[in-house]
Design a protein around this motif. Structure first.
Motif, mmCIF file in Angstrom:
data_model
loop_
_atom_site.group_PDB
_atom_site.id
_atom_site.type_symbol
_atom_site.label_atom_id
_atom_site.label_comp_id
_atom_site.label_asym_id
_atom_site.label_seq_id
_atom_site.Cartn_x
_atom_site.Cartn_y
_atom_site.Cartn_z
ATOM 1 N N LEU A 240 1.048 -0.736 0.162
ATOM 2 C CA LEU A 240 0.065 -0.088 0.319
ATOM 3 C C LEU A 240 0.771 1.171 0.422
ATOM 4 O O LEU A 240 0.567 2.470 -0.560
ATOM 5 N N VAL A 241 2.133 1.132 0.417
ATOM 6 C CA VAL A 241 2.963 2.539 0.330
ATOM 7 C C VAL A 241 3.583 2.829 -1.004
ATOM 8 O O VAL A 241 4.168 3.564 -0.835
ATOM 9 N N GLN A 242 3.662 1.790 -1.871
ATOM 10 C CA GLN A 242 3.878 1.471 -2.747
ATOM 11 C C GLN A 242 5.740 2.142 -2.660
ATOM 12 O O GLN A 242 5.877 3.108 -3.455
ATOM 13 N N LEU A 243 6.314 1.408 -1.977
ATOM 14 C CA LEU A 243 8.038 1.850 -1.962
ATOM 15 C C LEU A 243 8.542 1.670 -3.537
ATOM 16 O O LEU A 243 7.791 0.865 -4.510
ATOM 17 N N PRO A 244 9.833 2.323 -3.507
ATOM 18 C CA PRO A 244 10.578 1.739 -4.945
ATOM 19 C C PRO A 244 10.854 0.785 -5.066
ATOM 20 O O PRO A 244 11.315 -0.740 -3.809
ATOM 21 N N ILE A 245 10.716 0.099 -5.944
ATOM 22 C CA ILE A 245 10.880 -1.115 -6.274
ATOM 23 C C ILE A 245 12.175 -2.046 -5.821
ATOM 24 O O ILE A 245 12.125 -2.718 -5.396
ATOM 25 N N THR A 246 13.399 -1.059 -5.620
ATOM 26 C CA THR A 246 14.636 -1.840 -4.798
ATOM 27 C C THR A 246 14.243 -2.233 -3.776
ATOM 28 O O THR A 246 13.856 -3.196 -2.653
ATOM 29 N N THR A 247 13.175 -1.163 -2.885
ATOM 30 C CA THR A 247 12.602 -1.404 -1.408
ATOM 31 C C THR A 247 11.934 -2.471 -1.566
ATOM 32 O O THR A 247 12.460 -3.179 -0.465
ATOM 33 N N GLY A 248 10.714 -2.241 -2.022
ATOM 34 C CA GLY A 248 9.538 -3.357 -2.241
ATOM 35 C C GLY A 248 10.355 -4.404 -2.244
ATOM 36 O O GLY A 248 10.357 -5.605 -1.702
ATOM 37 N N ARG A 249 11.288 -4.863 -3.476
ATOM 38 C CA ARG A 249 11.491 -6.083 -3.588
ATOM 39 C C ARG A 249 11.823 -5.944 -2.587
ATOM 40 O O ARG A 249 12.109 -8.118 -1.796
ATOM 41 N N TYR A 250 13.242 -5.854 -1.880
ATOM 42 C CA TYR A 250 14.229 -6.616 -0.271
ATOM 43 C C TYR A 250 13.228 -6.732 0.379
ATOM 44 O O TYR A 250 13.530 -7.565 1.534
ATOM 45 N N ILE A 251 12.337 -5.175 0.970
ATOM 46 C CA ILE A 251 11.392 -6.236 1.829
ATOM 47 C C ILE A 251 10.541 -7.041 1.861
ATOM 48 O O ILE A 251 10.103 -8.091 2.820
ATOM 49 N N ILE A 252 9.772 -7.213 0.552
ATOM 50 C CA ILE A 252 8.411 -8.648 0.426
ATOM 51 C C ILE A 252 9.293 -9.759 0.887
ATOM 52 O O ILE A 252 9.275 -11.014 0.471
ATOM 53 N N LEU A 253 10.806 -9.952 -0.404
ATOM 54 C CA LEU A 253 12.057 -10.900 0.081
ATOM 55 C C LEU A 253 12.062 -11.369 1.343
ATOM 56 O O LEU A 253 11.898 -12.477 1.957
#
Length: 546
Positions: A240-253
């Motif tokens: 929902l926060v729509q983080l930058p792709i690399t940030t979101g990628r690492y967090i989701i991983l």
């Protein structure tokens, strides 16, 4: 404490944001209209015109064929597909996307390009001279979007204006607030969940509660279960926060890896709770086989949980588990050769459980080791010696040894020689022997159908009475107690009858020295008198009157 932890986590989010990349790689291509002549240009057009600095949803929507979607829905579907990429943390590397107009997918032999290996419904295909997202992709977009934003959570996300706000450290103001809100919710929810889960587990195991160990284990289980639920909640909120792709990628991983990790920790600690219950049940039975099985079961379950947990973690980190397992099978032969002793010990433990040569608590003796079996594990058996040392013997060796198991005895033998003086009259000796036999017959822990008490030898300094009996007792301590009672009764009987115990001495007998009485006791050898003495002893003996 809550503020400090929240601030630390916020800094982690911020650090990842500073290292972040855009959804697509920034190459030299800059376009101001839709270009769809290659898979590369179609995907680039879709993503480029949905980035904040180039935002134009109308152009981005041209990646769909008009026949597949109405104009009013095209922009919405384009945005939903982009949100799916961002929410999943999928970074699209534009350098590997083909730029050939006539590109053919070798697997299908068609003009198609699949964006992700694990999502075969997302691909672009050539129709006429242009490349578009396929009809199948268009139909699946709502379902894919719901996977990342369940229960209509995207409605809340769409209420917040994303573009045109000032940025701080790579994030817009609303994103900073969203991150802090997620962290605070996570901490509060963790405290509530921990208490709630402890309450639920205690209710479910109410009838099996036992001591402080139960409370401690329940608390240790509740914490990872709480974290497990939190990772699922945070994983649903982060998109929902729509983080930058690399940030979101690492967090989701990271969240994908933490989910099976916390699950494995909870199950690992749950094994201790199950083992505590089985130990309690095993302590109620006389058979010690279950006492041996409980530690082995606990270790087996923990090993299984660890291996399964590691496999799930690797799978969620996008490792190829199939290739990994295939590699392990190839290296299995080398591992087996290197671990021969370990395998031998494992099968040795299985043989111990199958043949049951001894159990926990048995007194065993083998190759100079003498003690009580304390634990039977996968690799070794631990024996507590009578010097209170702990001896560990590999199971592969112990199954090949001659093990003398004193714990398997039905009866415990007591063999000794009672030496009496040579001046004891035969009638007194016979009465003494009869009294010893009565002691054995009356004692509650002696074997009545087999014992031997006889005048057996003419020794160098004594008349020797063989005393050969068996005790029916389960432990060494009870055996010692029975011996004590028998010996005390023997001494008491000898004192009553005037029987003297002999020991190596040199005595000069001067029978007729003036004014000196003989050292030899005077015995009344009348049969009636001896019987009355034995009867008097029997009457006053505590053992005889039990």
């Amino acid at each position: 404490m809550l503020k400090l932890k929240s601030f630390c986590l916020y800094l982690v989010f911020l650090f990842l944001s500073l290292l972040s990349l855009p959804t697509i790689a920034q190459d030299t291509l800059v376009i101001d209209r839709a270009e769809l002549n290659t898979p590369y240009h179609t995907i680039y057009t879709h993503l480029y015109f949905l980035m904040p600095e180039n935002y134009d949803a109308e152009i981005a929507a041209r990646v769909f064929r008009p026949e597949d979607v109405a104009d009013k829905d095209a922009e919405r579907l384009a945005i939903m597909l982009k949100q799916f990429y961002d929410g999943k943390g999928y970074y699209i590397d534009m350098d590997i996307i083909p730029r050939e107009s006539d590109y053919i997918d070798t697997a299908t032999n068609r003009n198609r390009y699949y964006l992700f290996k694990n999502y075969d419904e997302i691909y672009v295909e050539k129709v006429g001279d242009n490349w578009y997202y396929s009809s199948r992709t268009v139909n699946e977009i709502p379902n894919l979007h719901r996977q990342v934003y369940p229960f209509g959570s995207d409605l809340l996300m769409n209420l917040i204006p994303r573009y045109g706000q000032k940025e701080f450290f790579g994030l817009q103001v609303w994103q900073h607030l969203g991150i802090l809100l997620i962290i605070i919710i996570a901490f509060i929810l963790h405290k509530i969940l921990t208490l709630l889960i402890e309450f639920v587990i205690n209710r479910l195991t109410k009838r099996y509660k036992e001591g402080k160990d139960h409370v401690k284990i329940v608390h240790r289980i509740a914490i990872p279960v709480s974290y497990l639920i939190l990772t699922l909640v945070v994983a649903a909120l982060v998109p929902l926060v729509q983080l930058p792709i690399t940030t979101g990628r690492y967090i989701i991983l990271t969240l994908n890896a933490l989910t099976p990790l916390f699950g494995a920790i909870a199950l690992y600690r749950g094994v201790d709770l199950v083992s505590l219950y089985f130990e309690r049940q095993a302590s109620k039975t006389a058979n010690t086989l279950d006492d041996m099985l409980v530690p082995l079961l606990r270790k087996s379950l923990k090993v299984f949980v660890v291996i399964t947990g590691v496999l799930f973690i690797l799978q969620n980190l996008n490792f190829n588990i199939t290739a990994l397992l295939a590699g392990l099978s190839i290296g299995g032969l080398a591992f087996a050769l290197a671990a021969q002793d370990m395998i031998k010990n494992f099968f040795g433990s299985l043989m111990i459980f199958a043949d049951k040569p001894f159990q926990i608590g048995d007194w065993i003796n083998f190759q100079g080791v003498d003690g009580m079996v304390e634990e039977v594990g996968f690799r070794s058996t631990r024996v507590r010696t009578f010097a209170n040392t702990l001896v560990s013997v590999p199971n592969g060796r112990i199954v090949d040894m001659v093990v003398d198991n004193f714990g398997k005895r039905n009866y415990r033998r007591f063999f000794t020689t009672i030496a009496i003086t040579y001046d004891t009259p035969p009638a007194v000796i016979q009465t003494f022997v009869d009294g010893l036999r009565k002691i054995i017959e009356k004692h509650p822990n002696t074997r009545k159908d087999f014992y031997e008490i006889h005048l057996n030898n003419l020794g160098s300094h004594s008349l020797d009475i063989m005393f050969y009996v068996f005790f029916k007792v389960p432990t060494w301590s009870l055996e010692l107690k029975a011996r004590h009672e028998i010996i005390m009764e023997t001494i008491s009987l000898a004192k009553t009858l005037g029987v003297r115990f002999a020991f190596p001495t040199e005595t000069i007998h001067i029978e007729d020295f003036p004014e000196k009485t003989s050292s030899t006791p005077e015995y009344n050898l009348e049969e009636q008198h001896l019987k009355s003495q034995l009867a008097a002893y029997v009457q006053k003996s505590k053992l005889m009157n039990k």
